[in-house]
Design a protein around this motif. Sequence first.
Motif, PDB file in Angstrom:
ATOM      1  N   ARG A 190       3.427  -4.691   9.880  1.00  0.00           N
ATOM      2  CA  ARG A 190       4.744  -5.298   9.716  1.00  0.00           C
ATOM      3  C   ARG A 190       4.774  -6.662  10.398  1.00  0.00           C
ATOM      4  O   ARG A 190       3.961  -6.959  11.271  1.00  0.00           O
ATOM      5  CB  ARG A 190       5.836  -4.412  10.329  1.00  0.00           C
ATOM      6  CG  ARG A 190       6.024  -3.076   9.612  1.00  0.00           C
ATOM      7  CD  ARG A 190       7.137  -2.277  10.263  1.00  0.00           C
ATOM      8  NE  ARG A 190       7.367  -1.022   9.576  1.00  0.00           N
ATOM      9  CZ  ARG A 190       8.285  -0.135   9.941  1.00  0.00           C
ATOM     10  NH1 ARG A 190       9.046  -0.372  11.004  1.00  0.00           N
ATOM     11  NH2 ARG A 190       8.433   0.990   9.253  1.00  0.00           N
ATOM     12  N   GLY A 191       5.758  -7.462  10.006  1.00  0.00           N
ATOM     13  CA  GLY A 191       5.945  -8.764  10.633  1.00  0.00           C
ATOM     14  C   GLY A 191       4.734  -9.651  10.481  1.00  0.00           C
ATOM     15  O   GLY A 191       4.180  -9.825   9.397  1.00  0.00           O
ATOM     16  N   GLY A 192       4.272 -10.212  11.617  1.00  0.00           N
ATOM     17  CA  GLY A 192       3.126 -11.112  11.592  1.00  0.00           C
ATOM     18  C   GLY A 192       1.797 -10.400  11.578  1.00  0.00           C
ATOM     19  O   GLY A 192       0.744 -11.057  11.570  1.00  0.00           O
ATOM     20  N   GLU A 193       1.816  -9.061  11.584  1.00  0.00           N
ATOM     21  CA  GLU A 193       0.584  -8.282  11.618  1.00  0.00           C
ATOM     22  C   GLU A 193       0.275  -7.613  10.275  1.00  0.00           C
ATOM     23  O   GLU A 193      -0.379  -6.582  10.228  1.00  0.00           O
ATOM     24  CB  GLU A 193       0.678  -7.204  12.710  1.00  0.00           C
ATOM     25  CG  GLU A 193       0.894  -7.741  14.100  1.00  0.00           C
ATOM     26  CD  GLU A 193      -0.265  -8.602  14.562  1.00  0.00           C
ATOM     27  OE1 GLU A 193      -1.427  -8.265  14.238  1.00  0.00           O
ATOM     28  OE2 GLU A 193      -0.019  -9.614  15.249  1.00  0.00           O
ATOM     29  N   VAL A 194       0.769  -8.175   9.198  1.00  0.00           N
ATOM     30  CA  VAL A 194       0.561  -7.579   7.878  1.00  0.00           C
ATOM     31  C   VAL A 194      -0.856  -7.855   7.380  1.00  0.00           C
ATOM     32  O   VAL A 194      -1.343  -8.985   7.456  1.00  0.00           O
ATOM     33  CB  VAL A 194       1.588  -8.113   6.859  1.00  0.00           C
ATOM     34  CG1 VAL A 194       1.264  -7.601   5.459  1.00  0.00           C
ATOM     35  CG2 VAL A 194       2.991  -7.687   7.267  1.00  0.00           C
ATOM     36  N   PHE A 195      -1.492  -6.811   6.882  1.00  0.00           N
ATOM     37  CA  PHE A 195      -2.848  -6.916   6.330  1.00  0.00           C
ATOM     38  C   PHE A 195      -2.845  -6.386   4.907  1.00  0.00           C
ATOM     39  O   PHE A 195      -2.418  -5.252   4.664  1.00  0.00           O
ATOM     40  CB  PHE A 195      -3.824  -6.113   7.192  1.00  0.00           C
ATOM     41  CG  PHE A 195      -5.178  -5.910   6.555  1.00  0.00           C
ATOM     42  CD1 PHE A 195      -6.074  -6.970   6.447  1.00  0.00           C
ATOM     43  CD2 PHE A 195      -5.552  -4.670   6.059  1.00  0.00           C
ATOM     44  CE1 PHE A 195      -7.318  -6.786   5.858  1.00  0.00           C
ATOM     45  CE2 PHE A 195      -6.793  -4.473   5.465  1.00  0.00           C
ATOM     46  CZ  PHE A 195      -7.676  -5.539   5.373  1.00  0.00           C
ATOM     47  N   THR A 196      -3.283  -7.197   3.960  1.00  0.00           N
ATOM     48  CA  THR A 196      -3.367  -6.764   2.562  1.00  0.00           C
ATOM     49  C   THR A 196      -4.715  -6.095   2.336  1.00  0.00           C
ATOM     50  O   THR A 196      -5.761  -6.742   2.420  1.00  0.00           O
ATOM     51  CB  THR A 196      -3.195  -7.942   1.594  1.00  0.00           C
ATOM     52  OG1 THR A 196      -1.937  -8.581   1.856  1.00  0.00           O
ATOM     53  CG2 THR A 196      -3.216  -7.464   0.154  1.00  0.00           C
ATOM     54  N   ALA A 197      -4.685  -4.796   2.029  1.00  0.00           N
ATOM     55  CA  ALA A 197      -5.920  -4.030   1.855  1.00  0.00           C
ATOM     56  C   ALA A 197      -6.473  -4.147   0.438  1.00  0.00           C
ATOM     57  O   ALA A 197      -7.687  -4.318   0.255  1.00  0.00           O
ATOM     58  CB  ALA A 197      -5.681  -2.561   2.193  1.00  0.00           C
ATOM     59  N   VAL A 198      -5.603  -4.049  -0.551  1.00  0.00           N
ATOM     60  CA  VAL A 198      -6.038  -4.141  -1.952  1.00  0.00           C
ATOM     61  C   VAL A 198      -4.984  -4.874  -2.771  1.00  0.00           C
ATOM     62  O   VAL A 198      -3.804  -4.876  -2.433  1.00  0.00           O
ATOM     63  CB  VAL A 198      -6.278  -2.749  -2.592  1.00  0.00           C
ATOM     64  CG1 VAL A 198      -7.422  -2.030  -1.947  1.00  0.00           C
ATOM     65  CG2 VAL A 198      -5.013  -1.893  -2.553  1.00  0.00           C
ATOM     66  N   GLY A 199      -5.451  -5.467  -3.861  1.00  0.00           N
ATOM     67  CA  GLY A 199      -4.533  -5.968  -4.846  1.00  0.00           C
ATOM     68  C   GLY A 199      -4.585  -7.474  -5.075  1.00  0.00           C
ATOM     69  O   GLY A 199      -5.097  -8.223  -4.256  1.00  0.00           O
ATOM     70  N   PRO A 200      -4.053  -7.825  -6.243  1.00  0.00           N
ATOM     71  CA  PRO A 200      -3.486  -6.914  -7.241  1.00  0.00           C
ATOM     72  C   PRO A 200      -4.580  -6.218  -8.067  1.00  0.00           C
ATOM     73  O   PRO A 200      -5.612  -6.812  -8.362  1.00  0.00           O
ATOM     74  CB  PRO A 200      -2.647  -7.838  -8.121  1.00  0.00           C
ATOM     75  CG  PRO A 200      -3.327  -9.174  -8.008  1.00  0.00           C
ATOM     76  CD  PRO A 200      -3.868  -9.242  -6.608  1.00  0.00           C
ATOM     77  N   VAL A 201      -4.322  -4.960  -8.417  1.00  0.00           N
ATOM     78  CA  VAL A 201      -5.273  -4.161  -9.188  1.00  0.00           C
ATOM     79  C   VAL A 201      -4.576  -3.553 -10.395  1.00  0.00           C
ATOM     80  O   VAL A 201      -3.533  -2.912 -10.260  1.00  0.00           O
ATOM     81  CB  VAL A 201      -5.887  -3.029  -8.334  1.00  0.00           C
ATOM     82  CG1 VAL A 201      -6.703  -2.076  -9.220  1.00  0.00           C
ATOM     83  CG2 VAL A 201      -6.763  -3.599  -7.231  1.00  0.00           C
ATOM     84  N   ASP A 202      -5.156  -3.754 -11.573  1.00  0.00           N
ATOM     85  CA  ASP A 202      -4.757  -3.064 -12.801  1.00  0.00           C
ATOM     86  C   ASP A 202      -5.948  -2.223 -13.230  1.00  0.00           C
ATOM     87  O   ASP A 202      -7.040  -2.756 -13.443  1.00  0.00           O
ATOM     88  CB  ASP A 202      -4.394  -4.059 -13.901  1.00  0.00           C
ATOM     89  CG  ASP A 202      -3.113  -4.817 -13.596  1.00  0.00           C
ATOM     90  OD1 ASP A 202      -2.044  -4.183 -13.619  1.00  0.00           O
ATOM     91  OD2 ASP A 202      -3.193  -6.030 -13.322  1.00  0.00           O
TER      92      ASP A 202
END
Length: 272
Positions: free
Chosen positions: A32-44
């Motif tokens: 959350r906040g400034g500690e957000v990490f995107t693990a995957v995506g975008p994936v179709d």
Amino acid sequence: MYSSEIGEATEAVDVSRAGSVRLDDVTHRYGRGGEVFTAVGPVDLTVRAGEFLVLVGASGCGKSTLLRLIAGFERPTHGSVRVSGTEPRPGEAAGVVFQTPRLFPWRTVGGNIDLALRYAAIERARRPERRAELLARVGLEGTEKRRVWEISGGQQQRVAIARALAAEKPLLLLDEPFAALDALTRERLQEDVRRVTDRTGRTTVFVTHSADEAVFLGSRIVVLSRSPGTVALDLPIGLPRGDVDAEELRGSPEFTELRAQVSHAVKSAAAA
């Protein structure tokens, strides 16, 4: 000699069929906040009913995250996941096999299977026959009275696979189930899983970082890019399935070529 078919999977798919999987514009983030990490995506991504899809990629590319989304253990931050046309729910969408067997050590082999059968609402009178059938399917006939600590790590993982099959769900998910095993046991269990899924016709999604394992098991391979994971390669595998000689298959020129192609794709995707 074996022949392979390499190319994009473009045919229309009925995503309402039992065991089919559909991911539309899926992105998943942690924190959350400034500690957000995107693990995957975008994936179709669409998985056909009865298909054996292998997700392969370097460590940390989001393979296990996608599997948890399909299992219903997590919900995507953005986009939608559908299994058999509906949103997956934990414990209902699929049978799941993890990296470690996660068996109950105070129960016997048969007791672990019986518990899964009970949760699957299999009638008590049917359970002994169903238990014997499941253990035979994974090559563990006669072990139902043995304790978990009395069997090998490879045998424990076979029990975990039998337990996942107990509920008769049309979708089976496996998250690097052989990663901690020795090479010989790993190859034997690969052959077991290939044989069992071919015979049952279950849709299977298997996570691995091994190109060799991916080519041997999959009817289709999806290579993920480095985090955040996206689809870097979608490769149908035309190698024969069913009752085939595993050693002959692994030694074929087509297998070697596909393994090299997937290995190169994984390394390129990780470096991109």
